[in-house]
Design a protein around this motif. Structure first.
Motif, PDB file in Angstrom:
ATOM      1  N   PRO A   6      34.102  35.708  45.368  1.00 53.38           N
ATOM      2  CA  PRO A   6      32.852  36.210  44.800  1.00 53.38           C
ATOM      3  C   PRO A   6      32.810  36.108  43.277  1.00 53.38           C
TER       4      PRO A   6
ATOM      5  N   THR B 180      29.367  36.254  40.297  1.00 50.75           N
ATOM      6  CA  THR B 180      27.970  36.027  39.957  1.00 50.75           C
ATOM      7  C   THR B 180      27.857  35.297  38.630  1.00 50.75           C
TER       8      THR B 180
ATOM      9  N   ILE C  98      20.433  36.262  43.766  1.00 49.83           N
ATOM     10  CA  ILE C  98      21.561  37.156  44.031  1.00 49.83           C
ATOM     11  C   ILE C  98      21.138  38.008  45.223  1.00 49.83           C
TER      12      ILE C  98
ATOM     13  N   ASP D 123      23.691  39.203  47.665  1.00 49.21           N
ATOM     14  CA  ASP D 123      24.796  39.982  48.230  1.00 49.21           C
ATOM     15  C   ASP D 123      25.341  40.921  47.164  1.00 49.21           C
TER      16      ASP D 123
ATOM     17  N   SER E 294      29.033  40.989  46.016  1.00 51.43           N
ATOM     18  CA  SER E 294      29.684  39.887  45.306  1.00 51.43           C
ATOM     19  C   SER E 294      29.418  39.945  43.805  1.00 51.43           C
ATOM     20  N   THR E 295      28.808  40.983  43.320  1.00 52.42           N
ATOM     21  CA  THR E 295      28.345  40.983  41.936  1.00 52.42           C
ATOM     22  C   THR E 295      29.222  41.814  41.022  1.00 52.42           C
TER      23      THR E 295
ATOM     24  N   LYS F  70      31.669  45.497  40.826  1.00 51.67           N
ATOM     25  CA  LYS F  70      33.003  45.620  40.235  1.00 51.67           C
ATOM     26  C   LYS F  70      33.018  46.595  39.064  1.00 51.67           C
TER      27      LYS F  70
END
Lengths: 355, 355, 355
Positions: free
Chosen positions: A89, A91, C111, C113, C116-117, C121
């Protein structure tokens, strides 16, 4: 529109984007040479080790031309398809590559959910490569296994860009890092740079476990006469791979490992800081004392780079200061990728000044 | 670029892509007829049963023209929007359709995460169809329920392509399968083909549980005079649906079920092998003895097809042999889909030789 | 094609799309004014509160022009990149925006999902905004936290559209709602509308917990002379935020709360029904007695709006009736977004009648 709302402030460039006016000066300082860029046609880009000095200079020249051109008259990638395959993953890196490709006029197919892919179902990496051959013109691959991108090469008939493979490399990030440094100081490209004009570079990170640091060191080693010393800040006892330090030093780079950041900061011109190390299946943070803020004893005129995303190691109170070149670095990454991708799909002759 | 790296080998077509030089010969062997292609305008494509022989021939002709044209002068789908809706995970089929659409100049909106959709929240299939009407020009739908695509039809005002519905059908995969066979042997389209020139086809798979096999058999039944016999390899006692075998045989197809693959291989011209059967919520593998490798007693000149992704049933040691037509099959699938989509959006008149 | 299949019915517009012939009449009823649209250039769109009456009228005029123009001769967003960032899952709104952008000729990076960003995190919303600055020209953001879009504003140098922020607002949905009402009755824009021609609007939903209802009420408050009364149907004891009711009533809107839907329906011209309220991390449904079907005592000539997706509160037996304007509403949402986005990227002068 109703005019009494704070939403109605006109949008203006922010102070944090230092450097966006400088690409023209960088482009002007480098004479155009077609050869190194034409040699990138249909080449894979996996390691920073692949780039020699002449190629880097010409890539930075083209990047700077793209950055200083508000709207392209000609879209060199029209009709070309990018396969944007992010099995790990991300972005930020994905959008940076996709924005670069779109600005050049190309189309994109994205893979963003690793669980929906053949790789997750046990398909071999070679069969995935063969699939990519049929569907696109260039592949950008991020994968958390070092080997995946290498294992694809023999099966590919279209070029691939490594956008981060485990702890191994992230060459286009390193291109963006160096591009930022040369926008800041185009004179560093002068091979006769006086010794007292050389820069001292601090890198907060572990060379054998951080792909961004690995790739950056390889590119810095192409410009040893611009660098007085590279100081690596880490708590590790063995921060280098067996051959890693020797390869860099034999290229002329002077390396030193240190632990006390604040005692070195007053002597550093460029500080590269990175929050995150990929370890196995997860991320590991650096030691807590390796942090930067406006309280840090930064040398006046020094610049800070960070590949982002950042955590607590880089305080936001530095954002409005002239030390902030990490926003310019993120912005520049798009233009570096535009330059590289243009060359890879054999379209660089369409954007050169001297055809 | 640094020249001592293995990364710097020039990219060259691989041996595994046998067949990419042949589409021109196939196109030349079929006289152009506009009628069947014009009749596809705004039609749904759900079942292989919908295609008659004349339509198939003209689709393969147009596919072959696309495949033998490196760069289209005219992009017939410019301004058209594809809704690429994959409610069952799939990278390969999705990228194949999206690559086809992009090469024709169109734009794409993708749905790749079933959990983020209204369908997951309990929205009716009819309301989803109504939504699609407003947003795009064509829908490509993959769904693990047989009924979903049929349940949408009454609500749709734009055409839909079934890209795999449970264990029911996968008609565009079957188009790609047959297109590969006719590229290999354009003479098979000759209605006066001598009996000794007919092909014997082996299919490793279960006709009543594998959508690719179901659709392929339906298309083969349009060309009974080209096929001497179809041998189906399966461990199942009842591999056919009640009416399935009768429908195929009444169209003229000669069918036989066998279990011992190796004893039949020396007599087969085309072997179609498929690893995976969709059963309920998961995949089921075939029996372990139904495998192909260079050790298999393949007839000289015979070709192997596989819809991919493959597992252990198809050994990679066959990749560099002339039996490997599965890579050509995957490549051709993009051109078959280009041909079909061009017709569905009423743009085929823009790409015909005789307007 | 084989002609005996039900798949072969020609596709025709369905009865459920009442209203698609009307945009031309709406456009003709509004004199063009460039000023309000030019003022939207590079503006953020976060709250329905931002739109005054003149801006709304001109946006609806442009929306109606787009809706009544089958194919645009000129694509005003060519070369522009949309960042379509849906941190809260949504297919319908995302596809609506993306379809709008594609129809105007622009490119898109999605974007979809959230996991996944960088946000997942722990990256700050300000750093994400800074990233967006570098990669696109406009952002469309959906987020389940009210504050996220507001917290981005200071860091942005490109305009953002709020596509739903928690329980706060969904301004472009409200634009689509009002656009539908004025397509149905262009005379409602007449400032001298006779009192007996005013409409009575029923809204099934909770004003302080449903973003669609909040934004709709704010826009209705710009046209108090067109609305005789708004009746809100809810089981809540305190359905309004402290200042919410006062703000609406001081703008001239007459509000009343009721519980018995069926006793009021015979007096309502427009019924707005909404299934779903965002509460914390999940969705909450309305009371089970607040449902519409052909059994409901609807006033002849009245119209039903619903932002969709619907659940059991809106029976599908209403779909083929003239009360169904919710399908026209969904269709119109694309054109409203086209109009708004054109203005935001400073391209409205390219599509105006009087340049």
């Amino acid at each position: 529109m109703v005019d009494d709302s704070p939403l109605h402030k006109p949008l203006r460039p922010k102070d944090g984007t230092a450097g966006i006016e400088r690409p023209r000066a960088l482009a002007d300082s480098i004479p155009e040479q077609a050869g190194p860029l034409l040699a990138l046609a249909s080449r894979h880009v996996v390691s920073a080790r692949q780039f020699d000095r002449a190629t880097l200079e010409q890539l930075f020249r083209l990047s700077a031309q793209y950055e200083s051109t508000p709207a392209l008259m000609h879209l060199p990638l029209q009709g070309k398809i990018l396969i944007s395959a992010f099995y790990e993953p991300s972005t930020r890196t994905r959008l940076s590559f996709e924005s670069a490709w779109h600005r050049l006029g190309g189309d994109i197919m994205s893979i963003t959910d690793p669980k929906s892919t053949g790789m997750a179902k046990g398909e071999s990496i070679q069969d995935i490569a063969e699939m990519f051959n049929n569907y696109g013109d260039v592949i950008v691959l991020r994968n958390n296994e070092d080997r995946a991108v290498y294992d694809m090469l023999d099966s590919l008939r279209i070029p691939i860009v490594n956008a981060g493979n485990g702890i191994d490399e992230h060459p286009t990030q390193a291109l963006a890092d160096l591009y930022t440094i040369f926008k800041w100081r185009p004179d560093l490209l002068d091979q006769d740079l006086p010794a007292d004009q050389r820069i001292r570079v601090g890198i907060i990170g572990v060379p054998n476990r951080m792909r961004t640091v690995r790739s950056l060191l390889l590119l810095l080693a192409r410009f040893p006469e611009a660098v007085d010393e590279v100081v690596l800040f880490t708590d590790e006892d063995s921060p280098f791979d067996p051959d890693q330090r020797e390869e860099l030093e034999s290229a002329g780079l002077r390396l030193r490992v240190a632990r006390d950041l604040d005692s070195e900061l007053p002597g550093l011109d460029v500080i590269y800081i990175n929050a995150i190390a990929w370890v196995g299946d997860g991320y590991e943070e650096l030691g807590t004392d390796l942090k930067l803020s406006t309280q840090s004893p930064l040398k006046p005129g020094s610049i800070i780079l960070h590949p982002l995303a950042r955590g607590e190691e880089l305080s936001t109170d530095l954002d409005p200061t002239p030390h902030n070149w990490y926003f310019a670095q993120a912005r520049g990454a798009v233009f570096v990728r535009m330059a590289l991708l243009t060359c890879m799909v054999r379209r660089v002759s369409e954007v050169m000044d001297t055809p």
